[in-house]
Structure formats: C-alpha cells, structure tokens
Design a protein around this motif. Structure first.
Motif, PDB file in Angstrom:
ATOM      1  N   ILE A 208       0.850  -1.189   0.000  1.00  0.00           N
ATOM      2  CA  ILE A 208       0.000   0.000   0.000  1.00  0.00           C
ATOM      3  C   ILE A 208       0.886   1.239   0.000  1.00  0.00           C
ATOM      4  CG2 ILE A 208      -1.761   1.277   1.257  1.00  0.00           C
ATOM      5  CD1 ILE A 208      -2.659  -1.392   2.460  1.00  0.00           C
ATOM      6  N   ILE A 209       0.719   2.072  -1.011  1.00  0.00           N
ATOM      7  CA  ILE A 209       1.542   3.270  -1.159  1.00  0.00           C
ATOM      8  C   ILE A 209       0.717   4.486  -0.764  1.00  0.00           C
ATOM      9  CG2 ILE A 209       2.887   4.635  -2.792  1.00  0.00           C
ATOM     10  CD1 ILE A 209       3.090   2.093  -4.497  1.00  0.00           C
ATOM     11  N   SER A 210       1.304   5.390  -0.006  1.00  0.00           N
ATOM     12  CA  SER A 210       0.579   6.579   0.412  1.00  0.00           C
ATOM     13  C   SER A 210       0.218   7.435  -0.794  1.00  0.00           C
ATOM     14  CB  SER A 210       1.422   7.403   1.393  1.00  0.00           C
ATOM     15  OG  SER A 210       2.524   7.987   0.717  1.00  0.00           O
ATOM     16  N   ASN A 211      -0.864   8.163  -0.665  1.00  0.00           N
ATOM     17  CA  ASN A 211      -1.302   9.042  -1.763  1.00  0.00           C
ATOM     18  C   ASN A 211      -0.242  10.073  -2.097  1.00  0.00           C
ATOM     19  OD1 ASN A 211      -3.768   7.761  -2.020  1.00  0.00           O
ATOM     20  ND2 ASN A 211      -4.782   9.095  -0.525  1.00  0.00           N
ATOM     21  N   LYS A 212       0.457  10.573  -1.075  1.00  0.00           N
ATOM     22  CA  LYS A 212       1.478  11.593  -1.304  1.00  0.00           C
ATOM     23  C   LYS A 212       2.626  11.027  -2.130  1.00  0.00           C
ATOM     24  CE  LYS A 212       4.451  14.933   1.050  1.00  0.00           C
ATOM     25  NZ  LYS A 212       4.843  15.540   2.342  1.00  0.00           N
ATOM     26  N   LEU A 213       3.119   9.813  -1.751  1.00  0.00           N
ATOM     27  CA  LEU A 213       4.210   9.205  -2.498  1.00  0.00           C
ATOM     28  C   LEU A 213       3.768   8.890  -3.918  1.00  0.00           C
ATOM     29  CD1 LEU A 213       7.019   8.019  -2.753  1.00  0.00           C
ATOM     30  CD2 LEU A 213       6.192   5.913  -1.681  1.00  0.00           C
ATOM     31  N   GLU A 214       2.557   8.437  -4.080  1.00  0.00           N
ATOM     32  CA  GLU A 214       2.058   8.117  -5.423  1.00  0.00           C
ATOM     33  C   GLU A 214       2.032   9.360  -6.306  1.00  0.00           C
ATOM     34  OE1 GLU A 214      -2.262   7.097  -6.788  1.00  0.00           O
ATOM     35  OE2 GLU A 214      -1.266   5.213  -6.270  1.00  0.00           O
ATOM     36  N   LYS A 215       1.562  10.473  -5.763  1.00  0.00           N
ATOM     37  CA  LYS A 215       1.515  11.712  -6.541  1.00  0.00           C
ATOM     38  C   LYS A 215       2.915  12.185  -6.913  1.00  0.00           C
ATOM     39  CE  LYS A 215      -1.370  14.914  -5.060  1.00  0.00           C
ATOM     40  NZ  LYS A 215      -2.059  15.803  -4.089  1.00  0.00           N
ATOM     41  N   ILE A 216       3.851  12.028  -5.985  1.00  0.00           N
ATOM     42  CA  ILE A 216       5.236  12.414  -6.269  1.00  0.00           C
ATOM     43  C   ILE A 216       5.809  11.559  -7.392  1.00  0.00           C
ATOM     44  CG2 ILE A 216       7.583  12.332  -5.310  1.00  0.00           C
ATOM     45  CD1 ILE A 216       6.326  13.217  -2.620  1.00  0.00           C
ATOM     46  N   VAL A 217       5.583  10.248  -7.315  1.00  0.00           N
ATOM     47  CA  VAL A 217       6.104   9.330  -8.338  1.00  0.00           C
ATOM     48  C   VAL A 217       5.513   9.662  -9.707  1.00  0.00           C
ATOM     49  CG1 VAL A 217       6.080   6.935  -9.125  1.00  0.00           C
ATOM     50  CG2 VAL A 217       6.596   7.456  -6.732  1.00  0.00           C
ATOM     51  N   LEU A 218       4.207   9.895  -9.768  1.00  0.00           N
ATOM     52  CA  LEU A 218       3.568  10.225 -11.037  1.00  0.00           C
ATOM     53  C   LEU A 218       4.152  11.501 -11.626  1.00  0.00           C
ATOM     54  CD1 LEU A 218      -0.176   9.449 -10.176  1.00  0.00           C
ATOM     55  CD2 LEU A 218       1.393   8.044 -11.514  1.00  0.00           C
ATOM     56  N   ASN A 219       4.391  12.476 -10.778  1.00  0.00           N
ATOM     57  CA  ASN A 219       4.951  13.745 -11.231  1.00  0.00           C
ATOM     58  C   ASN A 219       6.365  13.574 -11.768  1.00  0.00           C
ATOM     59  OD1 ASN A 219       4.990  16.819 -11.203  1.00  0.00           O
ATOM     60  ND2 ASN A 219       3.202  16.380  -9.940  1.00  0.00           N
ATOM     61  N   VAL A 220       7.200  12.823 -11.037  1.00  0.00           N
ATOM     62  CA  VAL A 220       8.573  12.598 -11.466  1.00  0.00           C
ATOM     63  C   VAL A 220       8.593  11.896 -12.815  1.00  0.00           C
ATOM     64  CG1 VAL A 220      10.686  11.311 -10.970  1.00  0.00           C
ATOM     65  CG2 VAL A 220       9.568  12.602  -9.147  1.00  0.00           C
ATOM     66  N   PHE A 221       7.791  10.866 -12.981  1.00  0.00           N
ATOM     67  CA  PHE A 221       7.803  10.112 -14.239  1.00  0.00           C
ATOM     68  C   PHE A 221       7.273  10.944 -15.401  1.00  0.00           C
ATOM     69  CE2 PHE A 221       9.035   6.331 -12.074  1.00  0.00           C
ATOM     70  CZ  PHE A 221       9.581   5.524 -13.068  1.00  0.00           C
ATOM     71  N   ASN A 222       6.298  11.766 -15.160  1.00  0.00           N
ATOM     72  CA  ASN A 222       5.803  12.637 -16.233  1.00  0.00           C
ATOM     73  C   ASN A 222       6.906  13.549 -16.747  1.00  0.00           C
ATOM     74  OD1 ASN A 222       3.187  11.650 -16.296  1.00  0.00           O
ATOM     75  ND2 ASN A 222       2.441  13.095 -14.758  1.00  0.00           N
TER      76      ASN A 222
END
Length: 377
Positions: A208-222
C-alpha cells in the motif's frame, strides 16, 4: 594542518564499485534482508584505501572513491593520453584507434537502474528540463520533493557521464525506483506449506503506497518521460522503466513505462491480472532475484562500512571528513533483528545507481557496477 570538524556543511561522497567479488562485512547486521551491495562496497573500500597510495579524489568538499583515473571509462576520445596513470594508457593505443573498438560500443546495450532512497531536503534545485508539465495538483512540500528527486536524477546522469563515459543519450533502458515501493508478488501455496522462498516475502500491507508518495512518483515520471522524449529524441530512444512498481502505479503510468523490473524470490508468483495488464500494454516484466530491493544500501550500512576507515579518511581529507559519530559502529538491538534506533549516523545515502553494459551479439556483460551517492554530515 588544522582540522575543520567544526564545519556543519554537508559534504558529498561518491563511491564507485570496482569489483563484483564480495568481501564479507565485519560488523554485525540483521540476517534479513540479505543485501547485495554492502559486501561489494566493502571490497571496493579496501581496494581503494589500503596500501601506501590510497585512491581517492577530494576536491571542493567532494570525496570520490576510488580516484576517477582508476575507473574504466567508455566512449573515450582517441586523442587524450596525457595522464600516465589513467585507464586509457593501460590499453593499447592501436586498440583505441581501431574501428573495432567503435563497433564494440555500438554493439552494446546500456541499462541504468537508479534507486532513489534518501529523504529529499527542503531546498529545491534545478530539474532536468525547464519545460515542466502541469503539477498544479501538488502542494508546496510535494513540489519541493519532486524537484529534489529530479535534481538527484540529473546529478546521477552527470556523474555517470563524467566518470564512466556513459552519456545519457546512449542509455537504452533507464529504470527508476523509490524507497517505499517494493512489490515482489505473492506467496505461492508451496511457500505457505514448505516455507521455501520465505526470505523477503512481500507482506500485502507493505504494497500500500501513500497518496502523497504516489503523486510524487507520477509527477517525477511525467517530467522524466518528457525529458527523454523531447531532448533525446534524436538519439537512442531510451526505454523508461520502473523498479518494483505495483499494478496500480503501472496502470497510471502505462503510457510512459516500457519496463518494470521485479525481485521475485523462490516460490513467488505474479497475479495473472498483473502479467496480463503488462502484456496488453507492452510493458516488459524483468523478473529476477537480484535482491537489491527499494533500499539496497541503508545509511546505517554505509556508516558502518566507512567506520572501519574513519581515521584514514580523516587524514586523507585534512580533517574535512571528521565526524565523532563515525568513530563508533551502530550496533544491533538485543533481539538482533534490527539496528539500534535513534543513533546518530555520519552519512545519509541519497541514491544508488547500477549500470550494466552488455554485448548485444554475444550476450556478455562488458561492464557492471554501482555508484553510491551520500552526504557526509
């Protein structure tokens, strides 16, 4: 010469592994997880720091182990032979000038895996590209973390090119992982019954990944995807990939990610939903038992590795790398399962990069190693 231990400014350390032959570590450590990098790093430190002429470069508060002249460097310019101790002088000059050497470079496939394992600071730095994608959904803290991650990625590519000769335009596969994201699959019936492959098995709750970490990862990959598609479009068509991503993250990044690498211990399997999704979206799944995980070199391990050489490092840097906390090992708890908590560490690992250069035609590994980046506090 007066030591400058009073300085509180952080200093950068970069360690390049120079051998794949592990040397058992001397300090006590938990049995699990069984980490790959510390024994290899232990061998590197002894190779570089033992003997009458230690191999380091210390300049502008930056410590590099071993000295860059001792590293194998690729894509060498054929006209630079000025340093008699450098690697290029250890090769036959005709071999460098011969066209077959260029063909060897063209024949190679370069894979980079970058583990972002540190905690980004509160100071923001420049990113890979000034043309950012929309990140209005991030709050201030998340923006700072994203920018710091991007800065680490940029720095890792600069270090890779400067000291190993691997230009970012020549990278075939570039995979990024984050501490806290470590999907390994599920236990099989065999592992439940017989216990095989039990070491490092994934606890469903850790996926389970926190919403904050998920948003950060999505932003970095974009942003990284934008960089490779727009600024490197005339070169290698680098495949962007991930390390140990969950199915949920793959679904959200399916247009960017081409490869997802996974650690799959014995008696583990990936659910059909996972494998079917990857196949439908042409995402390659690289399954293996590398054992690196999302935190391949915890800071405590690096602290204890450097502790053995603390006096020598202090002398070689004229007191710049003098930290009283490095004089002592960080020991295990009484139960032996983990290291003692709340103990001051002299170093903080930021990222670990692994590189693998393989011959496409012969399927032979031509060069392989790790680069460790850390702050000495």
């Amino acid at each position: 010469m007066t030591a400058s231990s009073s300085s509180t400014a952080e200093k950068d350390i970069y360690i390049f592994t120079t051998s794949q032959i592990p040397l058992p570590i001397k300090y006590s450590h938990p049995r699990k997880p069984n980490l790959v990098i510390p024994p290899i790093l232990h061998r590197t430190l002894h190779n570089a720091l033992d003997g009458e002429s230690p191999s380091i470069l210390f300049k502008n508060s930056e410590l590099i182990i071993p000295h860059p002249d001792e590293l194998i460097k690729h894509d060498l310019p054929c006209t630079s032979f000025s340093n008699s101790n450098s690697f290029e002088n250890k090769l036959n000059e005709n071999e460098l000038l011969d066209s077959s050497f260029s063909n060897q470079i063209l024949d190679s496939e370069l894979t980079i895996k970058l583990h972002l394992i540190g905690n980004p600071s509160t100071s923001s730095s420049s990113s890979l590209s000034s043309k950012d994608v929309d990140d209005d959904d991030n709050d201030n803290d998340e923006k700072v973390v994203v920018e710091e991650y991007l800065n680490w990625i940029k720095k890792s590519l600069e270090i890779l090119e400067k000291y190993k000769g691997f230009k970012k335009e020549k990278i075939d596969n570039f995979l990024i992982g984050f501490k806290g994201i470590d999907y390994r699959g599920s236990k099989t019936i065999a592992s439940e019954m017989f216990g095989c492959g039990s070491e490092g098995l994934e606890n469903p709750n850790t996926q389970i990944i926190s919403n904050k970490l998920e948003k950060i990862v999505l932003n970095v990959f974009n942003k990284i995807n934008y960089f490779f598609e727009n600024e490197n479009k005339n070169e290698n068509n680098t495949k962007l990939g991930s390390l140990y991503f969950t199915l949920n993250l793959l679904k959200k990044l399916k247009s960017q990610i081409k490869i997802n690498s996974l650690d799959t211990p014995d008696c583990h399997h990936l659910p059909k939903e996972y494998t079917n999704f990857a196949k439908e979206n042409k995402i390659q799944l690289w399954a293996g038992g590398g054992g690196e995980g999302s935190d391949p070199l915890p800071s405590i391990h690096l602290h204890n590795l450097l502790q053995e050489f603390s006096i020598k490092l202090n002398d070689l840097t004229n007191g710049e790398f003098n930290n009283s906390s490095l004089e002592n090992l960080i020991n295990l708890r009484e139960d032996g399962l983990k290291f003692q908590e709340n103990v001051e560490k002299a170093v903080q690992v930021k990222w670990v990069l692994s590189y693998t250069l393989v011959s496409k035609t012969r399927n032979v590994v031509k060069d392989k190693g790790y680069i460790v980046a850390a702050n000495f506090i």
